[in-house]
Design an enzyme around this catalytic site. Structure first.
Site, PDB file in Angstrom:
ATOM      1  N   ASP A  33      -0.181   7.430   6.526  1.00 24.41           N
ATOM      2  CA  ASP A  33      -0.882   7.809   5.300  1.00 24.41           C
ATOM      3  C   ASP A  33      -2.087   8.684   5.648  1.00 24.41           C
ATOM      4  O   ASP A  33      -2.785   8.430   6.632  1.00 24.41           O
ATOM      5  CB  ASP A  33      -1.344   6.547   4.551  1.00 24.41           C
ATOM      6  CG  ASP A  33      -1.705   6.838   3.105  1.00 24.41           C
ATOM      7  OD1 ASP A  33      -0.947   6.443   2.203  1.00 24.41           O
ATOM      8  OD2 ASP A  33      -2.764   7.476   2.871  1.00 24.41           O
ATOM      9  N   ILE A  34      -2.326   9.694   4.826  1.00 22.58           N
ATOM     10  CA  ILE A  34      -3.420  10.637   5.100  1.00 22.58           C
ATOM     11  C   ILE A  34      -4.796   9.990   4.916  1.00 22.58           C
ATOM     12  O   ILE A  34      -5.786  10.450   5.485  1.00 22.58           O
ATOM     13  CB  ILE A  34      -3.264  11.881   4.195  1.00 22.58           C
ATOM     14  CG1 ILE A  34      -3.948  13.091   4.812  1.00 22.58           C
ATOM     15  CG2 ILE A  34      -3.758  11.631   2.781  1.00 22.58           C
ATOM     16  CD1 ILE A  34      -3.584  14.409   4.150  1.00 22.58           C
ATOM     17  N   ASN A  93       3.936   0.731  -5.204  1.00 17.20           N
ATOM     18  CA  ASN A  93       3.354   0.870  -6.539  1.00 17.20           C
ATOM     19  C   ASN A  93       4.358   1.589  -7.432  1.00 17.20           C
ATOM     20  O   ASN A  93       4.966   2.577  -7.018  1.00 17.20           O
ATOM     21  CB  ASN A  93       2.054   1.672  -6.458  1.00 17.20           C
ATOM     22  CG  ASN A  93       0.991   0.950  -5.652  1.00 17.20           C
ATOM     23  OD1 ASN A  93       0.848  -0.261  -5.755  1.00 17.20           O
ATOM     24  ND2 ASN A  93       0.259   1.687  -4.830  1.00 17.20           N
ATOM     25  N   VAL A 102       1.840   9.124  -6.267  1.00 18.93           N
ATOM     26  CA  VAL A 102       2.830  10.138  -5.867  1.00 18.93           C
ATOM     27  C   VAL A 102       4.203   9.718  -6.409  1.00 18.93           C
ATOM     28  O   VAL A 102       4.710   8.652  -6.041  1.00 18.93           O
ATOM     29  CB  VAL A 102       2.877  10.286  -4.331  1.00 18.93           C
ATOM     30  CG1 VAL A 102       3.932  11.316  -3.938  1.00 18.93           C
ATOM     31  CG2 VAL A 102       1.504  10.686  -3.787  1.00 18.93           C
ATOM     32  N   HIS A 106       7.974   5.254  -2.464  1.00 19.96           N
ATOM     33  CA  HIS A 106       7.464   4.990  -1.120  1.00 19.96           C
ATOM     34  C   HIS A 106       7.032   3.541  -1.018  1.00 19.96           C
ATOM     35  O   HIS A 106       6.570   2.952  -1.990  1.00 19.96           O
ATOM     36  CB  HIS A 106       6.289   5.903  -0.765  1.00 19.96           C
ATOM     37  CG  HIS A 106       5.199   5.939  -1.797  1.00 19.96           C
ATOM     38  ND1 HIS A 106       5.315   6.665  -2.956  1.00 19.96           N
ATOM     39  CD2 HIS A 106       3.988   5.349  -1.848  1.00 19.96           C
ATOM     40  CE1 HIS A 106       4.210   6.516  -3.675  1.00 19.96           C
ATOM     41  NE2 HIS A 106       3.392   5.711  -3.030  1.00 19.96           N
ATOM     42  N   HIS A 108       4.340   1.334   1.214  1.00 19.74           N
ATOM     43  CA  HIS A 108       3.229   1.337   2.148  1.00 19.74           C
ATOM     44  C   HIS A 108       3.472   0.213   3.144  1.00 19.74           C
ATOM     45  O   HIS A 108       3.943  -0.863   2.772  1.00 19.74           O
ATOM     46  CB  HIS A 108       1.911   1.028   1.432  1.00 19.74           C
ATOM     47  CG  HIS A 108       1.520   2.000   0.368  1.00 19.74           C
ATOM     48  ND1 HIS A 108       0.551   2.949   0.545  1.00 19.74           N
ATOM     49  CD2 HIS A 108       1.966   2.166  -0.906  1.00 19.74           C
ATOM     50  CE1 HIS A 108       0.392   3.651  -0.572  1.00 19.74           C
ATOM     51  NE2 HIS A 108       1.241   3.194  -1.476  1.00 19.74           N
TER      52      HIS A 108
HETATM   53  P1  5GP Z   1       0.556   5.538  -4.299  1.00 18.62           P
HETATM   54  O1  5GP Z   1      -0.792   5.376  -4.944  1.00 18.62           O
HETATM   55  O2  5GP Z   1       1.398   6.564  -5.014  1.00 18.62           O
HETATM   56  O3  5GP Z   1       1.261   4.232  -4.090  1.00 18.62           O
HETATM   57  O4  5GP Z   1       0.264   6.051  -2.840  1.00 18.62           O
HETATM   58  C1  5GP Z   1       0.256   7.390  -2.469  1.00 18.62           C
HETATM   59  C2  5GP Z   1      -0.266   7.449  -1.059  1.00 18.62           C
HETATM   60  O5  5GP Z   1       0.018   8.740  -0.546  1.00 18.62           O
HETATM   61  C3  5GP Z   1      -1.775   7.256  -0.926  1.00 18.62           C
HETATM   62  O6  5GP Z   1      -2.028   6.156  -0.053  1.00 18.62           O
HETATM   63  C4  5GP Z   1      -2.278   8.576  -0.349  1.00 18.62           C
HETATM   64  O7  5GP Z   1      -3.322   8.424   0.575  1.00 18.62           O
HETATM   65  C5  5GP Z   1      -1.028   9.142   0.295  1.00 18.62           C
HETATM   66  N1  5GP Z   1      -0.984  10.604   0.355  1.00 18.62           N
HETATM   67  C6  5GP Z   1      -1.274  11.468  -0.638  1.00 18.62           C
HETATM   68  N2  5GP Z   1      -1.117  12.740  -0.240  1.00 18.62           N
HETATM   69  C7  5GP Z   1      -0.695  12.666   1.045  1.00 18.62           C
HETATM   70  C8  5GP Z   1      -0.361  13.668   2.013  1.00 18.62           C
HETATM   71  O8  5GP Z   1      -0.395  14.871   1.791  1.00 18.62           O
HETATM   72  N3  5GP Z   1       0.032  13.224   3.246  1.00 18.62           N
HETATM   73  C9  5GP Z   1       0.100  11.890   3.547  1.00 18.62           C
HETATM   74  N4  5GP Z   1       0.493  11.567   4.778  1.00 18.62           N
HETATM   75  N5  5GP Z   1      -0.214  10.933   2.654  1.00 18.62           N
HETATM   76  C10 5GP Z   1      -0.608  11.312   1.423  1.00 18.62           C
END
Ligand code: 5GP
Length: 120
Positions: A33-34, A93, A102, A106, A108
């Site tokens: 994760d970034i 999520n 996103v 996915h 985590h």
């Molecule tokens: P969500 O809130 O959709 O469950 O999690 C999305 C995750 O994607 C977040 O933890 C966020 O930090 C990660 N994320 C968003 N943009 C990028 C990216 O460009 N690269 C990577 N590696 N992770 C990302």
């Protein structure tokens, strides 16, 4: 809502933006994760275009589903956070109330330290 082909994970899958890859096979990609929330914070995504877990389970082939769920503990092992190495939390999520940002399915993987309260 239909699948948004311009979401950030679709761009990673197409190689349009980079990622720190952990594991890849025909069905899945895993990368760091970034913006890590724990010492270890990885993501596991299917290569198919599915916006969330509901979409995936309704529309993916059985083989895609099997390979995706097998990949999560496989990645945990690669990261040395498996159940015999301290353990980890796998979390997805889903939708607005679930806090999904996103719109590509996915999971985590959080680990490397105590992950803490389940929901805050
Ligand atoms: P969500 O809130 O959709 O469950 O999690 C999305 C995750 O994607 C977040 O933890 C966020 O930090 C990660 N994320 C968003 N943009 C990028 C990216 O460009 N690269 C990577 N590696 N992770 C990302």
């Amino acid at each position: 809502m239909t699948y948004d082909r311009n979401n950030i994970f679709a761009k990673i899958l197409r190689g349009e933006i980079p990622c720190k890859k952990i594991y890849e096979n025909e069905y899945v990609l895993s990368f760091h994760d970034i913006n890590p929330q724990k010492k270890i914070h990885a993501l596991v995504i299917p290569k198919g275009s599915f916006k969330d877990l509901d979409d995936f389970v309704q529309n993916a082939k059985d083989k895609e589903i099997l390979e995706f769920f097998k990949a999560i503990p496989h990645v945990a092992k690669l990261l040395k956070v498996s159940s015999v190495e301290g353990g980890y939390r796998a979390l997805s999520n889903i939708g607005e109330n679930g806090g999904q940002e996103v719109p590509h399915l996915h999971f985590h993987i959080f680990g490397g330290e105590k992950v803490g309260k389940m929901v805050s």
